[in-house]
Design a protein around this motif. Structure first.
Motif, PDB file in Angstrom:
ATOM      1  N   THR A  14       0.832  -1.201   0.000  1.00 18.78           N
ATOM      2  CA  THR A  14       0.000   0.000   0.000  1.00 18.78           C
ATOM      3  C   THR A  14       0.869   1.253   0.000  1.00 18.78           C
ATOM      4  N   GLY A  15       0.221   2.386  -0.236  1.00 12.76           N
ATOM      5  CA  GLY A  15       0.944   3.657  -0.250  1.00 12.76           C
ATOM      6  C   GLY A  15       1.618   3.979   1.066  1.00 12.76           C
ATOM      7  N   MET A  16       0.952   3.684   2.170  1.00 14.71           N
ATOM      8  CA  MET A  16       1.528   4.025   3.479  1.00 14.71           C
ATOM      9  C   MET A  16       2.473   2.963   4.023  1.00 14.71           C
ATOM     10  N   GLU A  17       2.127   1.706   3.859  1.00 17.86           N
ATOM     11  CA  GLU A  17       2.958   0.653   4.447  1.00 17.86           C
ATOM     12  C   GLU A  17       3.909   0.007   3.447  1.00 17.86           C
ATOM     13  N   GLY A  18       3.701   0.248   2.183  1.00 15.52           N
ATOM     14  CA  GLY A  18       4.516  -0.388   1.163  1.00 15.52           C
ATOM     15  C   GLY A  18       5.924   0.179   1.092  1.00 15.52           C
ATOM     16  N   LYS A  19       6.709  -0.449   0.250  1.00 13.49           N
ATOM     17  CA  LYS A  19       8.088  -0.003   0.039  1.00 13.49           C
ATOM     18  C   LYS A  19       8.420  -0.167  -1.432  1.00 13.49           C
ATOM     19  N   GLY A  20       9.382   0.627  -1.859  1.00  6.62           N
ATOM     20  CA  GLY A  20       9.779   0.546  -3.244  1.00  6.62           C
ATOM     21  C   GLY A  20      11.248   0.870  -3.429  1.00  6.62           C
ATOM     22  N   THR A  21      11.655   0.798  -4.680  1.00  8.52           N
ATOM     23  CA  THR A  21      13.026   1.147  -5.047  1.00  8.52           C
ATOM     24  C   THR A  21      13.014   1.929  -6.350  1.00  8.52           C
ATOM     25  N   ILE A  22      14.067   2.695  -6.541  1.00  9.87           N
ATOM     26  CA  ILE A  22      14.293   3.423  -7.786  1.00  9.87           C
ATOM     27  C   ILE A  22      15.697   3.082  -8.257  1.00  9.87           C
ATOM     28  N   THR A  23      15.795   2.757  -9.552  1.00  7.49           N
ATOM     29  CA  THR A  23      17.087   2.466 -10.164  1.00  7.49           C
ATOM     30  C   THR A  23      17.213   3.302 -11.435  1.00  7.49           C
ATOM     31  N   THR A  24      18.351   3.962 -11.603  1.00  4.57           N
ATOM     32  CA  THR A  24      18.589   4.749 -12.807  1.00  4.57           C
ATOM     33  C   THR A  24      19.426   3.951 -13.796  1.00  4.57           C
ATOM     34  N   GLN A  25      19.322   4.341 -15.055  1.00  2.55           N
ATOM     35  CA  GLN A  25      20.055   3.677 -16.131  1.00  2.55           C
ATOM     36  C   GLN A  25      21.551   3.611 -15.840  1.00  2.55           C
ATOM     37  N   SER A  26      22.101   4.674 -15.281  1.00  2.16           N
ATOM     38  CA  SER A  26      23.540   4.713 -14.980  1.00  2.16           C
ATOM     39  C   SER A  26      23.895   3.885 -13.749  1.00  2.16           C
ATOM     40  N   THR A  27      22.899   3.465 -13.029  1.00  6.37           N
ATOM     41  CA  THR A  27      22.993   2.762 -11.740  1.00  6.37           C
ATOM     42  C   THR A  27      23.585   3.630 -10.621  1.00  6.37           C
ATOM     43  N   THR A  28      23.643   4.953 -10.830  1.00  2.17           N
ATOM     44  CA  THR A  28      24.010   5.830  -9.728  1.00  2.17           C
ATOM     45  C   THR A  28      23.028   5.628  -8.584  1.00  2.17           C
ATOM     46  N   LEU A  29      21.760   5.520  -8.935  1.00  2.00           N
ATOM     47  CA  LEU A  29      20.763   5.036  -7.989  1.00  2.00           C
ATOM     48  C   LEU A  29      20.505   3.590  -8.367  1.00  2.00           C
ATOM     49  N   ASN A  30      20.781   2.679  -7.463  1.00  2.00           N
ATOM     50  CA  ASN A  30      20.615   1.258  -7.733  1.00  2.00           C
ATOM     51  C   ASN A  30      19.759   0.662  -6.625  1.00  2.00           C
ATOM     52  N   GLN A  31      18.492   0.536  -6.899  1.00  4.47           N
ATOM     53  CA  GLN A  31      17.514   0.077  -5.924  1.00  4.47           C
ATOM     54  C   GLN A  31      17.521   0.957  -4.668  1.00  4.47           C
ATOM     55  N   ALA A  32      17.568   2.281  -4.887  1.00  6.83           N
ATOM     56  CA  ALA A  32      17.480   3.236  -3.781  1.00  6.83           C
ATOM     57  C   ALA A  32      16.101   3.114  -3.143  1.00  6.83           C
ATOM     58  N   GLN A  33      16.076   3.117  -1.833  1.00  6.93           N
ATOM     59  CA  GLN A  33      14.831   2.933  -1.096  1.00  6.93           C
ATOM     60  C   GLN A  33      13.864   4.088  -1.324  1.00  6.93           C
ATOM     61  N   LEU A  34      12.598   3.728  -1.387  1.00  2.00           N
ATOM     62  CA  LEU A  34      11.510   4.675  -1.542  1.00  2.00           C
ATOM     63  C   LEU A  34      10.376   4.191  -0.655  1.00  2.00           C
ATOM     64  N   SER A  35       9.826   5.074   0.171  1.00  4.13           N
ATOM     65  CA  SER A  35       8.732   4.677   1.050  1.00  4.13           C
ATOM     66  C   SER A  35       7.941   5.911   1.446  1.00  4.13           C
ATOM     67  N   PHE A  36       6.828   5.680   2.129  1.00  2.00           N
ATOM     68  CA  PHE A  36       6.033   6.787   2.661  1.00  2.00           C
ATOM     69  C   PHE A  36       6.895   7.661   3.565  1.00  2.00           C
ATOM     70  N   LYS A  37       7.680   7.013   4.435  1.00  3.71           N
ATOM     71  CA  LYS A  37       8.532   7.767   5.365  1.00  3.71           C
ATOM     72  C   LYS A  37       9.549   8.627   4.639  1.00  3.71           C
ATOM     73  N   THR A  38      10.199   8.081   3.592  1.00  8.85           N
ATOM     74  CA  THR A  38      11.224   8.861   2.903  1.00  8.85           C
ATOM     75  C   THR A  38      10.609   9.995   2.086  1.00  8.85           C
ATOM     76  N   ARG A  39       9.308   9.918   1.806  1.00  7.65           N
ATOM     77  CA  ARG A  39       8.665  10.990   1.062  1.00  7.65           C
ATOM     78  C   ARG A  39       8.031  12.031   1.965  1.00  7.65           C
ATOM     79  N   PHE A  40       7.336  11.597   3.002  1.00  4.84           N
ATOM     80  CA  PHE A  40       6.546  12.532   3.799  1.00  4.84           C
ATOM     81  C   PHE A  40       7.077  12.757   5.205  1.00  4.84           C
ATOM     82  N   ALA A  41       8.112  12.062   5.585  1.00  3.27           N
ATOM     83  CA  ALA A  41       8.721  12.251   6.903  1.00  3.27           C
ATOM     84  C   ALA A  41      10.232  12.224   6.713  1.00  3.27           C
ATOM     85  N   GLU A  42      10.922  11.487   7.535  1.00  7.12           N
ATOM     86  CA  GLU A  42      12.373  11.342   7.410  1.00  7.12           C
ATOM     87  C   GLU A  42      12.698   9.863   7.392  1.00  7.12           C
TER      88      GLU A  42
END
Length: 138
Positions: A14-42
């Motif tokens: 879910t949006g609040m409890e779920g978790k995700g990752t972001i990876t860029t083509q260059s792999t500078t970001l390689n499965q960087a964490q993404l979550s409700f906390k990292t977006r709306f809190a700390e």
């Protein structure tokens, strides 16, 4: 010149409890964490607004470097912080805070060139937000 760049986002849950990752083509970001906390809190990870700030500060600073070079100036140091404001479900404002050391340039030419860079930077042209700039020549 034409090219394509890509990135991938993956989300589980879910949006609040779920978790995700972001990876860029260059792999500078390689499965960087993404979550409700990292977006709306700390928390450890990134978020879309932070990535927009990174893209905008990088694009603007590089654009300014190109424009200064065209005028015959070699920047010693260009440091831009982009502050992205998220409000009521929208990115409403981006403030670019530039501090620069460019030998031999007048403040008026510097200010004019920085304003032009803000206007023609591809990321600036992409965004609907109110974009402001403060530019200090050190």
């Amino acid at each position: 010149m034409k090219f394509t760049r890509k990135a991938n986002a993956n989300w589980k849950g879910t949006g609040m409890e779920g978790k995700g990752t972001i990876t860029t083509q260059s792999t500078t970001l390689n499965q960087a964490q993404l979550s409700f906390k990292t977006r709306f809190a700390e928390g450890v990870g990134t978020n879309p607004e932070e990535l927009i700030a990174a893209a905008h500060s990088g694009c603007f600073t590089m654009q300014l470097s190109f424009l200064l070079s065209e005028l015959g100036f070699v920047p010693d140091d260009l440091n831009t912080e982009a502050q992205v404001t998220f409000e009521d479900g929208n990115i409403t404002q981006i403030h670019l805070d530039l501090k620069a050391k460019v030998d031999g340039i007048s403040d008026s030419v510097f200010q004019e060139t920085a304003a032009k860079a803000k206007a023609i930077c591809p990321i600036s042209k992409l965004l609907k937000a109110d974009i402001t700039l403060s530019a200090i020549l050190l």
